[in-house]
Design an enzyme around this catalytic site. Structure first.
Site, mmCIF file in Angstrom:
data_model
loop_
_atom_site.group_PDB
_atom_site.id
_atom_site.type_symbol
_atom_site.label_atom_id
_atom_site.label_comp_id
_atom_site.label_asym_id
_atom_site.label_seq_id
_atom_site.Cartn_x
_atom_site.Cartn_y
_atom_site.Cartn_z
ATOM 1 N N GLU A 150 19.075 101.778 -19.890
ATOM 2 C CA GLU A 150 18.271 102.889 -19.158
ATOM 3 C C GLU A 150 18.928 103.162 -18.114
ATOM 4 O OE1 GLU A 150 14.374 101.354 -19.054
ATOM 5 O OE2 GLU A 150 13.932 102.364 -21.183
ATOM 6 N N GLU A 315 13.605 101.106 -28.307
ATOM 7 C CA GLU A 315 12.347 100.256 -27.756
ATOM 8 C C GLU A 315 11.010 101.179 -28.187
ATOM 9 O OE1 GLU A 315 12.609 99.037 -23.592
ATOM 10 O OE2 GLU A 315 14.746 98.772 -23.815
HETATM 11 C C1 GAL Z 1 12.198 99.414 -20.776
HETATM 12 C C2 GAL Z 1 13.241 98.464 -20.692
HETATM 13 C C3 GAL Z 1 13.172 97.173 -21.267
HETATM 14 C C4 GAL Z 1 11.763 96.574 -20.677
HETATM 15 C C5 GAL Z 1 10.870 97.737 -21.038
HETATM 16 C C6 GAL Z 1 9.473 97.226 -20.417
HETATM 17 O O1 GAL Z 1 12.240 100.372 -19.733
HETATM 18 O O2 GAL Z 1 14.585 99.173 -21.326
HETATM 19 O O3 GAL Z 1 14.188 96.220 -20.679
HETATM 20 O O4 GAL Z 1 11.850 96.569 -19.377
HETATM 21 O O5 GAL Z 1 11.012 98.837 -20.533
HETATM 22 O O6 GAL Z 1 9.473 97.245 -19.037
#
Ligand code: GAL
Length: 563
Positions: A150, A315
């Site tokens: 990210e 994700e």
């Molecule tokens: C995303 C990130 C993950 C985790 C998730 C929850 O932005 O890529 O590593 O941190 O959020 O905060």
């Protein structure tokens, strides 16, 4: 790129072997596979598991884990671990750390506290990525790479000394001479004329936060360029060592990055991190049903498609969200994980990876729930995911199909970034986006977001019967010509107020408005104003209808041929 190569829709999950006792690994992997999760993403924050001390490499931890993956048949996306530098690195080379605008240096406890432009960080990155790529590139279970994690999440400002040096270099390349820079930045205003490159700084703190808007716009271009160069550094290494079919991606999407340059030049496709319940974050919740927070995620997915027609979800939210300090959002309701998964697939995603398998019992993210809670017990969410996996099997015919629409919303990076800097632009931009989104939803109209990039041709737009371009305050002749051709070939183009009054540097054009589109729109704008709060209802009439002009008004006069 065999994850997203049109043959199948795949489900996976993010996993952190370094957070759990190795005695849990086998059971976890078996349960995932039995639940229909056949891919995991790992290692994106685990630099010190591979380089525990400077120049000392120990692959035993991930060797052991990947042996198990090979044994059970789990496929792996490997993250390069550069989003979190190890402490030995930042202590020995503090210059790798990013700084805030006021000069405060960032430290450990969070992540993303490095700067893209530090020569030391770039060198350490080169070393760790090369080591990982050489060692793991040919592993059977590895199917692709995620670069960093990210870019520009958590922090989008960069004020280290290395950034200042790189900013000067960037400007020299862009403008060639100080005269050109002075002209582009309008430095005649308030005595800002530069006489030496060493006098040029990143946008510094100022009385009452005022800025030189032209400098600020270049700062955003600079940040985007810094991300691009840093990602390219990694991708060039991975390309040398990966297996032929393995893909390179990064997850996003965040501000101040020109992804329409990054993706085709550096990556194979983008992956998106999808947390739809952000709409319910307690600190930003909009209870108005008209805001349609429950479905707003489709706008984001349309943005992802505008970047990368082939894409995956790296994700996907699968539990309640929250850090100890921010972003509390509720757990998905029964059926909601399924809804989100299918929504992404309907938008064209061929991979959906859930975040994360087990909920962390340690660190900032103890409230960021994964599929399983702290104990790892069987639960409703895992049952739902098994059900989704069964359903997705029946949807395989959709693999590789793309979403298509006949209505589009045009965007471009200059205007996206200008709206972030310029209040007058922001005021109209976000209201129009929300209004357009609501109208498209109420009429069940499929739409695309379309990025207007340099070198585009009107044929790139011809699939759209209608294009909205709400507020291209910056509009250059080249783009105006593409749009004119689009209209000449039968397209319908709708502009909002405040169009075409700035050039690419954000300087107002010394011209009748709307500048380069006066002829195309058949209009002249002799006067304009934002609407005072006590002005009552102001509306624009068109044939027999009246439309509210709630924020800003351009007084339109027809030019010859205009109506
Ligand atoms: C995303 C990130 C993950 C985790 C998730 C929850 O932005 O890529 O590593 O941190 O959020 O905060």
């Amino acid at each position: 790129m065999h994850l997203l190569d049109d043959h199948c829709i795949t489900l996976g999950v993010c996993y952190y072997p370094e957070h759990w006792d190795p005695s849990l690994w086998r059971e976890d992997l078996d349960r995932m596979l039995k639940s229909g999760l056949t891919v995991i993403r790992i290692a994106e924050f685990a630099w010190n598991k591979i380089e525990p001390r400077e120049g000392v490499f120990d692959f035993s931890f991930f060797d052991g884990f990947l042996d198990l993956c090979d044994e059970v048949g789990m496929q792996v996306i490997l993250g390069t671990p550069t989003a979190t530098p190890p402490i030995w690195l930042t202590e020995k080379y503090p210059e790798v750390c990013n700084c805030l605008k006021d000069g405060t240096r960032l430290g450990h406890g969070m992540r993303r506290h490095y700067n893209y432009n530090s020569p030391v960080y770039q060198e350490k990155t080169r070393i760790i990525v090369t080591q990982m790529a050489k060692h793991y590139g040919k592993r059977t279970c590895v199917i692709g790479w995620q670069i960093d994690n990210e870019f520009n999440c958590e922090i989008g400002e960069f004020y280290s000394d290395s950034d200042t040096i790189a900013f000067r270099r960037f400007l020299r390349e862009k403008y060639g001479s100080l005269e050109e820079l002075n002209s582009a930045w309008g430095t005649a205003f308030w005595n800002q004329t530069y006489t030496d490159w060493e006098e040029v700084h990143l946008p510094l703190p100022t009385p009452s936060g005022g800025t030189n808007p032209h400098q600020l716009l270049d700062y955003k271009h600079f940040i985007s360029d810094s991300v691009y160069r840093y990602a390219r550094l990694q991708s060039e290494i991975l390309r040398q060592y990966r297996k032929r079919d393995d893909f390179i991606t990064t997850n996003g999407i965040f501000g101040d990055i020109d992804y329409n340059r990054l993706v085709p030049e550096v990556l194979d496709f983008i992956t998106y991190d999808s947390y739809p319940n952000f709409g319910y974050c307690l600190d930003s919740y909009d209870p108005d049903p008209a805001a349609m927070r429950d479905r707003h995620w489709s706008w984001n997915l349309a943005k992802v498609r505008a970047i990368s027609p082939v894409f995956g979800i790296m994700e996907q939210q699968s539990g309640a969200n929250g850090w100890d300090t921010r972003m509390e959002a509720p757990t998905p309701r029964p059926g909601q994980i399924r809804l989100w998964t299918l929504q992404s697939i309907a938008h064209g995603a061929d991979y959906v990876g859930y975040f994360r398998w087990r909920t962390s019992t340690i660190g900032t993210e103890i409230y960021w729930h994964g599929i399983l809670d702290y104990s790892g017990r069987e639960n409703r969410r895992l049952r739902e995911i098994r059900e989704i996996a069964r359903q997705v099997k029946r949807l395989q015919a959709l693999a590789g199909s793309r979403s298509s629409a006949r209505v589009g919303n045009l965007q471009d990076y200059d205007n996206l970034w200008d709206a972030e800097c310029d209040h007058w632009h922001a005021r109209v931009q976000y209201r129009s986006e929300d209004g357009l989104f609501a109208a498209l939803q109420h009429t069940h109209t499929s739409y695309d977001i379309v990025t207007l990039t340099s070198g585009m041709d009107h044929r790139d737009l011809e699939q759209y019967e209608v294009l909205f371009y709400p507020h291209p305050v910056i509009l250059e002749q080249e783009q105006a010509e593409v749009l004119t051709e689009y209209v000449r070939h039968g397209g319908n183009l709708i502009f909002g107020c405040r169009s075409a009054y700035k050039d690419a540097n954000g300087r107002c054009v010394q011209d009748f408005l709307p500048g380069v589109i006066a002829e195309l729109t058949g209009t002249d704008i002799p006067e304009y104003s934002f609407i005072a709060p006590d002005a009552g209802e102001v509306s624009v009439t068109w044939e027999d209808d009246a439309f509210p002009a709630a924020v800003f008004t351009d007084l339109l006069e027809p030019l010859q041929g205009g109506e």
